[in-house]
Write an enzyme that holds these catalytic residues in place. Structure first.
Site, PDB file in Angstrom:
ATOM      1  N   LEU A   1      -1.069   3.664  -3.649  1.00 64.06           N
ATOM      2  CA  LEU A   1      -1.856   4.452  -4.613  1.00 64.06           C
ATOM      3  C   LEU A   1      -3.122   5.017  -3.962  1.00 64.06           C
ATOM      4  O   LEU A   1      -4.069   5.404  -4.630  1.00 64.06           O
ATOM      5  CB  LEU A   1      -2.206   3.597  -5.835  1.00 64.06           C
ATOM      6  CG  LEU A   1      -0.994   3.084  -6.622  1.00 64.06           C
ATOM      7  CD1 LEU A   1      -1.425   2.184  -7.776  1.00 64.06           C
ATOM      8  CD2 LEU A   1      -0.151   4.242  -7.164  1.00 64.06           C
TER       9      LEU A   1
ATOM     10  N   GLU B   1      -8.861   9.472   8.662  1.00 60.48           N
ATOM     11  CA  GLU B   1      -7.685   8.595   8.601  1.00 60.48           C
ATOM     12  C   GLU B   1      -6.829   8.738   9.872  1.00 60.48           C
ATOM     13  O   GLU B   1      -6.366   7.755  10.439  1.00 60.48           O
ATOM     14  CB  GLU B   1      -6.863   8.950   7.358  1.00 60.48           C
ATOM     15  CG  GLU B   1      -5.688   8.061   7.174  1.00 60.48           C
ATOM     16  CD  GLU B   1      -5.623   7.413   5.796  1.00 60.48           C
ATOM     17  OE1 GLU B   1      -6.514   7.653   4.960  1.00 60.48           O
ATOM     18  OE2 GLU B   1      -4.670   6.659   5.581  1.00 60.48           O
TER      19      GLU B   1
ATOM     20  N   ASP C   1      -3.161  12.912  -0.089  1.00 65.33           N
ATOM     21  CA  ASP C   1      -3.897  11.900  -0.855  1.00 65.33           C
ATOM     22  C   ASP C   1      -5.343  12.325  -1.112  1.00 65.33           C
ATOM     23  O   ASP C   1      -5.857  12.205  -2.226  1.00 65.33           O
ATOM     24  CB  ASP C   1      -3.881  10.560  -0.106  1.00 65.33           C
ATOM     25  CG  ASP C   1      -2.465  10.122   0.248  1.00 65.33           C
ATOM     26  OD1 ASP C   1      -1.515  10.660  -0.346  1.00 65.33           O
ATOM     27  OD2 ASP C   1      -2.320   9.256   1.135  1.00 65.33           O
TER      28      ASP C   1
ATOM     29  N   SER D   1     -18.977  -3.721   1.343  1.00 63.61           N
ATOM     30  CA  SER D   1     -18.070  -3.506   0.223  1.00 63.61           C
ATOM     31  C   SER D   1     -17.776  -4.831  -0.455  1.00 63.61           C
ATOM     32  O   SER D   1     -18.022  -5.903   0.106  1.00 63.61           O
ATOM     33  CB  SER D   1     -16.757  -2.902   0.721  1.00 63.61           C
ATOM     34  OG  SER D   1     -16.070  -3.884   1.472  1.00 63.61           O
TER      35      SER D   1
ATOM     36  N   ALA E   1      -0.577  -0.642  -2.430  1.00 66.97           N
ATOM     37  CA  ALA E   1       0.413  -0.320  -3.465  1.00 66.97           C
ATOM     38  C   ALA E   1       0.938   1.108  -3.339  1.00 66.97           C
ATOM     39  O   ALA E   1       1.743   1.559  -4.140  1.00 66.97           O
ATOM     40  CB  ALA E   1      -0.195  -0.528  -4.846  1.00 66.97           C
TER      41      ALA E   1
HETATM   42  C1  GLA Z   1       1.132   8.499   2.583  1.00 63.95           C
HETATM   43  C2  GLA Z   1       0.323   9.532   3.343  1.00 63.95           C
HETATM   44  C3  GLA Z   1       0.501  10.925   2.733  1.00 63.95           C
HETATM   45  C4  GLA Z   1       1.972  11.277   2.561  1.00 63.95           C
HETATM   46  C5  GLA Z   1       2.712  10.128   1.883  1.00 63.95           C
HETATM   47  C6  GLA Z   1       4.186  10.366   1.826  1.00 63.95           C
HETATM   48  O1  GLA Z   1       0.614   8.348   1.298  1.00 63.95           O
HETATM   49  O2  GLA Z   1      -1.032   9.192   3.326  1.00 63.95           O
HETATM   50  O3  GLA Z   1      -0.159  11.869   3.544  1.00 63.95           O
HETATM   51  O4  GLA Z   1       2.549  11.619   3.785  1.00 63.95           O
HETATM   52  O5  GLA Z   1       2.495   8.888   2.520  1.00 63.95           O
HETATM   53  O6  GLA Z   1       4.476  11.430   0.991  1.00 63.95           O
END
Ligand code: GLA
Length: 385
Positions: A128, A163, A175, A68, A126
């Site tokens: 994101l 993950e 996410d 990467s 961040a």
């Molecule tokens: C992170 C986790 C998500 C969610 C958020 C909180 O981004 O990856 O699965 O739990 O925190 O809403």
């Protein structure tokens, strides 16, 4: 040179041949519905115009190599040796996906080996979802070249498994779902129990509104510490209330919960229960009135995370308060918390005033300068060529 030309050139320079294809997946911002996903509740994220690109070439053996632009390391491992215990560091995200696909029909002793190069402009740390962007881009790429024909909701589960088990962060399904199912100008309304999703029009442009990200630069980690602790509190609360998950607890149950639970557990539960309701209300308001009507819900969500769930930090509170005092319709921290970014929903005309105010407020408090930028709701993961 745009990020994609760069990707081709880097793949060629490193591996000595042209990739078979390129795929990409976006980061996400969560509009509302925080720490509700692993409680099987509701979330309303959208995919953003920051993406991770993956170039992939097929090998003749059964080895997988990943490299990467964010590391000098090229990690190589025989597919048959992939297992959570064998994976470390950044490469656990892409390699974890290859491993997790074995639970969904990929026979790792039969599929061809691959070379992967990853490049991304999703900011790391961040909140994101730079990690979900990697997982989702690699998942759709391998799904194509290994001809697995898995659906996007299943690929989201694959990313989550990578993950949870390969990286070791006990995160939910939000996410990866946003990254895979997002659509331009829309949010993804997901029921994290049934995994049914609906695409909800955000209508930002028509309303003259934008979403500003205020990245505090305070970095967070979900594999350790507070995130897992909050999750454990929620599970304890549900158990003590005799519920399978906090999804089964409603606002009307809160008076009884207050009697049964200790104060901290009660406040964790109250955040999740009221946040689920705020997601449902936000979807309704978006449909009836458009985005200009959701400000109070965003503000209430932040207060709940700050006071009840206790996952905000001073920099995030300052970002939110400064936004609220400088024209934002609503503002809240977004993502898992303990750092990362806040979002402000604001009229495009008021944007520059807010950015100046944020810089000033952070300087005044002696905090490092935050990175502020507008995001738009973008298309989810896709094959590029
Ligand atoms: C992170 C986790 C998500 C969610 C958020 C909180 O981004 O990856 O699965 O739990 O925190 O809403």
């Amino acid at each position: 040179m745009d990020i994609r030309d760069d990707l081709q050139a880097k793949f060629l320079a490193l591996y000595g041949y042209e990739p078979a294809g390129e795929w990409s997946a976006p980061g996400r911002v969560n509009l509302i519905g925080e720490h509700t996903d692993y409680n099987l509740g509701f979330v309303l994220p959208f995919a953003i115009n920051r993406r991770t690109f993956v170039a992939l070439g097929l090998r003749e053996d059964r080895v997988i190599r990943v490299a990467s632009s964010f590391s000098d390391e090229v990690v190589e491992i025989p597919l048959a040796e992939l297992s959570p215990g064998a994976l470390h560091g950044w490469s656990a995200y892409p390699l974890g996906v290859a491993w997790a696909l074995s639970g969904h029909g990929a026979d790792l002793s039969a599929v061809p080996g691959v070379d992967i190069f990853i490049e991304s402009d999703v900011p790391v740390g961040a909140g994101l979802s730079s990690s979900a962007a990697i997982e989702s881009a690699v998942a759709i790429a391998l799904n194509d070249v290994w001809r697995l024909t898995l659906s996007r909701p299943v690929l989201a589960q694959v990313g989550q498994r990578a993950e949870n088990e390969a990286v070791g962060a006990p995160t939910g399904i939000m996410d990866q779902t946003a990254s895979l199912l997002g659509q331009k100008d829309c949010a993804v309304f997901l029921d994290c129990r049934s995994l049914d999703s609906e695409i909800v029009d955000l209508g930002l442009e028509a309303a003259g509104l934008v979403v500003l990200i205020i990245d505090t630069g305070v970095s967070h980690q979900h594999a350790t510490g507070g995130y897992a602790e909050r999750r454990a509190s929620c599970e304890l609360g549900a158990r003590m209330l005799g519920a399978q998950s906090l999804r089964d607890v409603t606002v009307a149950d809160l008076p009884r919960a207050r009697e049964i639970l200790d104060d901290v557990t009660f406040r964790r539960v109250r955040h999740v229960v009221t946040e689920n309701q705020r997601v449902l209300d936000t979807v309704e308001v978006l449909r009836d009135l458009g985005p200009a009507g959701i400000g109070d819900l965003l503000d209430a969500s932040h207060r709940s995370m700050r006071d009840d769930f206790e996952i905000s930090v001073r920099e995030l509170d300052l970002a939110v308060e400064t936004a609220q005092a400088n024209g934002a319709i609503g503002a809240r921290m977004t993502g898992g918390g303990f750092g990362g970014a806040a979002i402000a929903l604001i009229r495009s005309d008021d944007l520059s005033r807010l950015q100046v105010a944020i810089d000033g407020a952070f300087a005044e408090h002696g905090f490092g300068q935050p990175d502020t930028f507008v995001v738009t709701a973008a298309q989810g993961a896709s094959r590029e060529n």
